[in-house]
Design a protein around this motif. Structure first.
Motif, short mmCIF file in Angstrom:
data_model
loop_
_atom_site.label_atom_id
_atom_site.label_comp_id
_atom_site.label_asym_id
_atom_site.label_seq_id
_atom_site.Cartn_x
_atom_site.Cartn_y
_atom_site.Cartn_z
N PRO A 189 43.22 16.67 -30.42
CA PRO A 189 44.30 16.10 -29.41
C PRO A 189 45.07 14.92 -29.81
O PRO A 189 44.46 13.92 -30.59
CB PRO A 189 43.46 15.82 -28.29
N LEU A 190 46.34 14.45 -29.19
CA LEU A 190 46.97 13.38 -29.38
C LEU A 190 46.54 12.19 -28.22
O LEU A 190 46.64 11.33 -28.24
CB LEU A 190 48.53 13.44 -29.34
N ALA A 191 46.49 13.05 -27.15
CA ALA A 191 45.96 12.33 -25.86
C ALA A 191 44.75 12.63 -25.08
O ALA A 191 44.36 13.99 -25.03
CB ALA A 191 47.12 12.25 -24.79
N VAL A 192 43.85 11.62 -24.71
CA VAL A 192 42.64 12.10 -23.84
C VAL A 192 42.68 11.61 -22.19
O VAL A 192 42.84 10.17 -22.57
CB VAL A 192 41.40 11.78 -24.47
N ILE A 193 42.44 12.12 -21.54
CA ILE A 193 42.65 11.52 -20.09
C ILE A 193 41.14 11.57 -19.56
O ILE A 193 40.66 12.78 -19.25
CB ILE A 193 43.52 12.31 -19.28
N VAL A 194 40.58 10.42 -19.33
CA VAL A 194 39.11 10.65 -18.95
C VAL A 194 39.13 10.42 -17.50
O VAL A 194 39.68 9.26 -16.98
CB VAL A 194 38.42 9.42 -19.68
N CYS A 195 38.47 11.11 -16.76
CA CYS A 195 38.27 11.17 -15.09
C CYS A 195 36.83 10.71 -14.75
O CYS A 195 35.96 11.20 -15.51
CB CYS A 195 38.82 12.33 -14.68
N PRO A 196 36.73 10.19 -13.76
CA PRO A 196 35.35 10.16 -13.21
C PRO A 196 34.52 11.31 -12.80
O PRO A 196 33.17 11.10 -12.82
CB PRO A 196 35.54 9.02 -12.01
N GLY A 197 35.26 12.13 -12.63
CA GLY A 197 34.38 13.31 -12.13
C GLY A 197 35.37 14.54 -12.65
O GLY A 197 36.32 14.71 -12.85
N GLU A 272 41.22 6.17 -12.60
CA GLU A 272 40.39 5.50 -11.91
C GLU A 272 39.25 4.50 -12.64
O GLU A 272 38.13 4.92 -12.61
CB GLU A 272 39.51 6.40 -10.81
N VAL A 273 39.79 3.71 -13.31
CA VAL A 273 39.26 2.98 -14.77
C VAL A 273 37.80 2.17 -13.47
O VAL A 273 36.97 2.05 -14.28
CB VAL A 273 40.00 2.00 -15.23
N HIS A 274 38.08 1.80 -12.29
CA HIS A 274 36.98 1.00 -11.76
C HIS A 274 35.90 2.01 -11.55
O HIS A 274 34.83 1.53 -11.69
CB HIS A 274 37.59 0.36 -10.42
N MET A 275 35.94 3.10 -11.26
CA MET A 275 35.07 4.08 -11.16
C MET A 275 34.18 4.61 -12.36
O MET A 275 33.08 4.58 -12.28
CB MET A 275 35.40 5.39 -10.42
N LEU A 276 35.09 4.77 -13.55
CA LEU A 276 34.45 5.08 -14.81
C LEU A 276 33.63 4.08 -15.23
O LEU A 276 32.42 4.26 -15.62
CB LEU A 276 35.83 5.03 -15.74
N PHE A 277 33.81 2.51 -15.05
CA PHE A 277 32.99 1.57 -15.64
C PHE A 277 31.71 1.59 -14.51
O PHE A 277 30.74 1.18 -15.09
CB PHE A 277 33.55 0.40 -15.64
N PHE A 278 32.08 1.97 -13.32
CA PHE A 278 30.90 1.69 -12.27
C PHE A 278 29.80 3.07 -12.68
O PHE A 278 28.53 2.57 -12.35
CB PHE A 278 31.51 1.73 -10.79
N GLU A 282 28.07 2.55 -20.01
CA GLU A 282 27.62 2.37 -21.31
C GLU A 282 28.48 3.79 -21.96
O GLU A 282 29.07 3.40 -23.18
CB GLU A 282 26.31 2.95 -21.42
N GLN A 283 28.68 4.81 -21.62
CA GLN A 283 29.44 5.91 -22.21
C GLN A 283 30.90 5.25 -22.33
O GLN A 283 31.55 5.82 -23.50
CB GLN A 283 29.41 6.99 -21.43
N MET A 284 31.33 4.68 -21.51
CA MET A 284 33.04 4.30 -21.54
C MET A 284 33.00 3.33 -22.76
O MET A 284 33.77 3.61 -23.58
CB MET A 284 33.19 3.68 -20.39
N TRP A 314 40.06 -4.37 -9.46
CA TRP A 314 39.77 -5.02 -10.73
C TRP A 314 38.22 -5.50 -10.70
O TRP A 314 37.63 -5.84 -9.60
CB TRP A 314 40.59 -6.58 -10.79
N ASN A 315 37.88 -5.42 -12.05
CA ASN A 315 36.21 -6.18 -12.09
C ASN A 315 36.16 -6.62 -13.54
O ASN A 315 37.03 -6.47 -14.28
CB ASN A 315 35.50 -4.85 -12.01
N LYS A 316 34.99 -6.93 -13.79
CA LYS A 316 34.84 -7.71 -14.80
C LYS A 316 34.85 -6.80 -16.04
O LYS A 316 35.14 -7.21 -17.46
CB LYS A 316 33.37 -8.65 -14.93
#
Length: 1005
Positions: A189-197, A272-278, A282-284, A314-316
């Motif tokens: 793939p040229l692009a990967v879209i990572v989603c929270p679920g 939904e990057v805030h949910m991915l990190f929450f 570790e996986q992210m 926004w988060n750390k």
């Protein structure tokens, strides 16, 4: 007119900095004039001796001007004033015509305000227009241009869960094949879209199908990989796949085994990057590290390297993403309260009573600042503004005020606010929220929320008044260098704002603010009060299905048991069974563990009697009378093929089709499923068929939940279980009953072989779910339900006779055997419950002459017993488990018992050994040595055991390879006595009946 103003001392750029309008506003000057005694202006410093005459002259001039204004108003009355509209509202109407919504930018971006001017391909513009796309939103107008240029991007917005913030420009880049010519010519793939679920991934995959149809097809793939390693190893992408939509856990599994697939990866999108990190922190970061390494190794030349992160909060972790993995990223934040977190505004909260707000305010204000300070105090009304202003002035702080009745003084207020302040001076402006657009202040250093902000949007508008001083963590110096430069937001929280306490706590937690313990206690009380208000709401479906709810703070449903609502309902003259074994037929599969169906009575089935009577009644064509008037929640009849069902009307469509027959949503009350039918299909149902209560019951399979922190079952699992169990008879054991819901564990399908005294367990539903690799064990499920049960002061679990119920059929015996092993373990010690239904089909022989079974735990119905070799020394006993390629093994130790379990391929092995002597369980251990499990048991006393087990087991044998070793190690090996001799004889006798030539072990019954 909108200007973008760049601070030379700060790298942040901001838009929405409004200058004064070029329109002349007649102002009523001279009525209230404040001078700044501490900070003289450039011209005022030399005029201070003559200040009083100047003020009198100014007041006289203003009176003359005000007289002119009154005359003009008399001669030409303003129609807008006829309805009492204030000066402030008139000013807002003019200024808001040119005012754009606020945005905080890290780099200057020229927004694309229309679809025609957007940096999208012509084909994509046409596709958006076909779908009636209105044009880029405020956030999209800033996010599209940088993404289309291939820049790293972070977008934080209230609509940050909308994929159209990044998909159109991303698809535009992907359709330009020229920039990827330097990449290796291989599949990937040229692009990967990572989603929270998986649910969000499914939605984006469908969007890609709608918008990726162009001259260069992208062949997107939706990727969800379970826990099985083979699934990731054997994964093959279709040729030409340029886009993958997936979840963090699935992507990491594929990266672990097929990392070469991602050598061409250029675009990593975090939805939904805030949910991915929450959810998967570790996986992210593991994914980001892999992406960073691939880019550094591969020669890419002109190929883009882009990370796009879009979210709501926004988060750390996002700050770490920007610092470590992005190169000169563009940051767009249109959620202004989140911009304050990005800008590192210090968040302070003070809890006080409403009557103490004024005194608390005075404690907050800095009377002797080391740096020049500009403070805004926000109030909710004109009266409150006047009061606060007087209080602040009385404490020798220069204070301005602004509210809707002072619009005439706008220019004067702005002039005084913009004066350059000397170090140590302090200016305060007290104002209401509706003045923010007119003043357009962005250089405040402190904001005090004297009145509580009514919404996040209002909070963001207030905090944006300090945007000139926003600094991200990457742009800040050391604490010593910052000094008092850090902006501050002070919130006064009183008992009147209790409903907002939960939201404020969540915001402060994300800001890493110092939170007083009183706020936690206050919030806990608020949540408890909210929960009490939900007493009549249905029980939370996630709590029922998994034993927990991810966020009780926003969930609208109930999270405690209400004895009034949750009493098991009646199916006839009997209530739902609260324990024991039942037969069920699921008719509607809501998800992998939640079904609706019917309990089959083994003796008298009242529904079968009712069904027979209904079929007999409707056989007469004269009785099939269509319902002319349809009422909501009314009961009617419905013909399905050769059967007649009782249905309840849930919703009647207001629209009618071509033939005038409106659609009606009905529920089959005896099966639990819903169906959409036409009005003419409803039949009048005689009252005699209304008396039997609805027979549909909700069933929940316990102790299993979705993998990867999901809260919804993957459709693949639900479809598999649907085809497996729908419409089939199953045997189940009830462990809890509340309302119309039964929790069952286990639920098995049993086939009785004709002409043989044997029944076969075809499958266990829980084991089938686990075998899909998308579910994991949820051992705390029942424990949480028991806890709620006890808190409701209902009969304790121990008081229910479910543990001693006696089955009356072979199928019941099978069910009981499937659970007794786990139940018996809890009697001996904590943690001894085994995953008793992770096994393959077993066989149970029938005994016609016996209707009961022993109360002692029975051997497991579907497990294999491994071959075990043992030998002993003075202080330990060594057990060799003769199985290889072991995975997921467990070993539980008790004072006189050992339980070992393991998976080998698709076979489940279980050994429950009652020892002849006592052991020190804390000193025992189980390891893998030479690819075989090796158990070391530490004896309680250093003495020779005459045997290993209390009862002979054909799968356990003495290890004669260590016969001489045992004698040599013993300090008494050269002394012959009767005890040692008897022990050896016992060991030989124990081994004589063992079947050591069977490698797989025997199947337990």
């Amino acid at each position: 007119m909108m200007l973008e103003k760049q601070q030379q001392s700060l790298p942040l750029k901001h838009t929405e900095k409004c200058t004064e309008s070029s329109v002349y506003w007649p102002t009523k000057r001279g009525i209230t004039i404040y001078a700044d005694p501490d900070v003289p202006s450039v011209s005022g410093s030399s005029q201070r001796p003559n200040e009083k005459p100047l003020r009198l002259t100014e007041k006289k001039d203003c009176d003359e001007k005000n007289g002119c204004v009154k005359l003009l108003q008399f001669l030409n009355p303003d129609p807008l004033r006829a309805d009492g509209t204030s000066d402030l509202h008139q000013l807002q109407k003019v200024k808001l015509g040119t005012l754009q919504p606020g945005v905080v930018l890290r780099n200057r971006i020229e927004p694309c305000l229309t679809l025609e001017k957007s940096p999208l391909s012509a084909d994509l513009k046409k596709a958006l227009q076909r779908n009636k796309f209105p044009g880029p939103s405020h956030t999209a107008s800033y996010s599209w241009p940088p993404i289309a240029r291939g820049c790293d991007m972070v977008v934080i917005s209230h609509c940050g869960n909308d994929p159209l913030l990044y998909l159109p420009p991303l698809l535009t880049i992907l359709q330009m094949g020229g920039c990827y010519k330097s990449l290796p010519s291989r599949n990937g793939p040229l692009a990967v879209i990572v989603c929270p679920g998986w649910k969000k991934a499914q939605f984006i995959f469908e969007l890609l199908g709608d918008y990726s149809m162009s001259s260069r097809p992208l062949h997107p793939v939706l990727l969800t990989i379970g826990l099985h390693k083979d699934e990731a190893k054997n994964m093959k992408l279709p040729r030409g796949c340029d886009v993958i939509v997936t979840t963090p856990h699935s992507l990491l599994r594929l990266l672990t085994y097929r990392s070469l697939l991602f050598l061409r990866l250029c675009h990593l999108v975090l939805d939904e990057v805030h949910m991915l990190f929450f959810e998967a922190n570790e996986q992210m970061f593991a994914i980001l590290d892999n992406f960073k390494k691939n880019v550094e190794v591969e020669e890419r030349e002109s190929a883009p390297h882009q990370i796009v992160a879009v979210g709501v909060h926004w988060n750390k972790h996002i700050d770490h993403l920007v610092r470590e993995f992005m190169k000169d990223p563009c940051v767009v934040i249109t959620a202004l309260e989140e911009a304050a977190l990005y800008g590192s505004v210090q968040q302070v909260v003070h809890l006080c009573l409403e009557c103490e707000k004024t005194s608390t305010l005075l404690q907050v204000l800095d009377f002797v600042p080391s740096q020049a300070q500009k403070t805004l105090i926000f109030t909710c009304s004109v009266a409150e503004t006047e009061t606060v202003c007087k209080v602040v002035e009385s404490n020798s702080i220069f204070c301005l005020k602004m509210h809707k009745e002072m619009a005439f003084n706008l220019k004067s207020i702005l002039e005084q606010w913009k004066k350059k302040l000397s170090p140590g001076s302090h200016i305060v402006l007290t104002l209401t929220d509706d003045c923010i657009p007119l003043l357009a202040i962005t250089d405040a250093t402190c904001v005090v929320h004297f009145s509580f902000p009514s919404s996040p949007k209002v909070l963001g508008g207030r905090l944006y008044c300090m945007s000139d001083h926003f600094q991200s963590l990457t742009e800040q110096g050391s604490p010593a260098e910052q000094g008092d430069k850090k902006t501050k937001s002070v919130l006064l929280l009183t008992e009147r704002n209790a409903s907002h306490a939960v939201g404020i706590l969540r915001y402060l937690e994300r800001a890493d603010a110092k939170i007083p313990s009183e706020l936690y206690e206050f919030t806990a009380g608020v949540l408890e009060a909210k929960e009490d208000k939900k007493a009549r709401r249905p029980l939370c479906p996630y709590l029922k299905a998994f034993g927990f709810c991810k966020d009780k703070r926003i969930c609208p449903d109930r999270h405690h048991i209400n004895p009034e609502m949750d009493i098991p309902r009646k199916l006839s003259n009997k209530t739902l069974p609260v324990f024991g074994h039942i037969r069920v037929i699921p008719f509607y599969i809501s998800n992998a563990t939640n079904y609706f169906g019917r309990i089959i009575d083994k003796h008298v089935d009242l529904y079968e009697t009712l069904n027979a009577e209904m079929n007999e009644y409707f056989k007469e064509s004269s009785n099939k009378t269509s319902a002319e008037k349809v009422e909501n929640l009314g009961l009617y009849g419905l013909e399905e093929k050769t059967l007649f069902q009782r249905v309840q009307v849930l919703e009647v469509s207001q629209k009618e089709d071509t033939w005038g027959l409106g659609s009606i949503l009905v529920k089959l009350i005896d099966e639990g499923r819903t169906k959409l039918i036409t009005r003419d299909q409803l039949l009048l149902l005689p009252e005699k068929f209304h008396t039997l209560p609805p027979q549909a019951v909700e069933f929940i399979v316990c102790r299993v939940k979705p993998a990867d922190s999901e809260i919804e079952w993957n459709p693949k699992v639900t479809r598999y279980i649907h085809h497996k169990i729908v419409g089939k008879m199953h045997d189940a054991k009830v462990v809890l009953a509340l309302g119309n819901t039964l929790w069952i564990d286990p639920m098995v399908h049993v086939t009785k072989l004709s002409n043989l005294k044997t029944s076969i367990i075809d499958y266990n539903v829980r084991a089938e779910i686990l075998s899909m690799g998308m579910g994991i064990d949820n051992s705390e499920h029942l424990e949480q339900l028991k806890k709620l049960y006890k808190e409701a002061k209902l009969p304790a679990f121990e008081d229910l006779p479910c543990q001693t119920s006696i089955p009356t059929t072979v199928e019941d015996t099978v069910c009981l055997q499937g659970t007794q092993q786990g139940d018996g373990g809890t009697e001996r010690g904590a943690g001894s419950q085994e995953d008793s239904d992770n096994q393959k089909p077993g066989v149970l022989s029938e005994d016609i002459g016996s209707e009961t079974i022993s109360s002692a735990p029975q051997p497991h119905g579907r497990s294999f017993h491994p071959q075990i070799k043992w030998f002993q020394k003075d202080d330990v006993v060594i057990l060799k488990i003769k199985i290889r390629n072991v995975k997921d093994y467990k070993c539980k130790f008790f004072t006189d018992r050992v339980i070992f379990s393991a998976w080998v391929g698709d076979k489940f092995y279980l050994a429950d050994l009652e020892l002849q002597g006592d052991i020190r369980k804390d000193d025992c251990k189980c390891i893998i040595k030479d690819d075989e499990p090796l158990i070391t048991l530490a004896k309680e006393k250093q003495e020779c055991w005459c045997g290993l087990l209390k009862q002979r087991n054909p799968n356990v044998a003495f290890d004669f390879d260590h016969w001489e070793e045992c004698e040599e190690d013993s300090p008494f090996s050269k002394v012959v006595n009767s005890k040692n001799l008897s022990c050896k004889v016992a060991a030989l006798a124990e081994s004589s009946g063992s079947s050591s030539d069977t490698t797989d072990g025997s199947e337990s019954e």
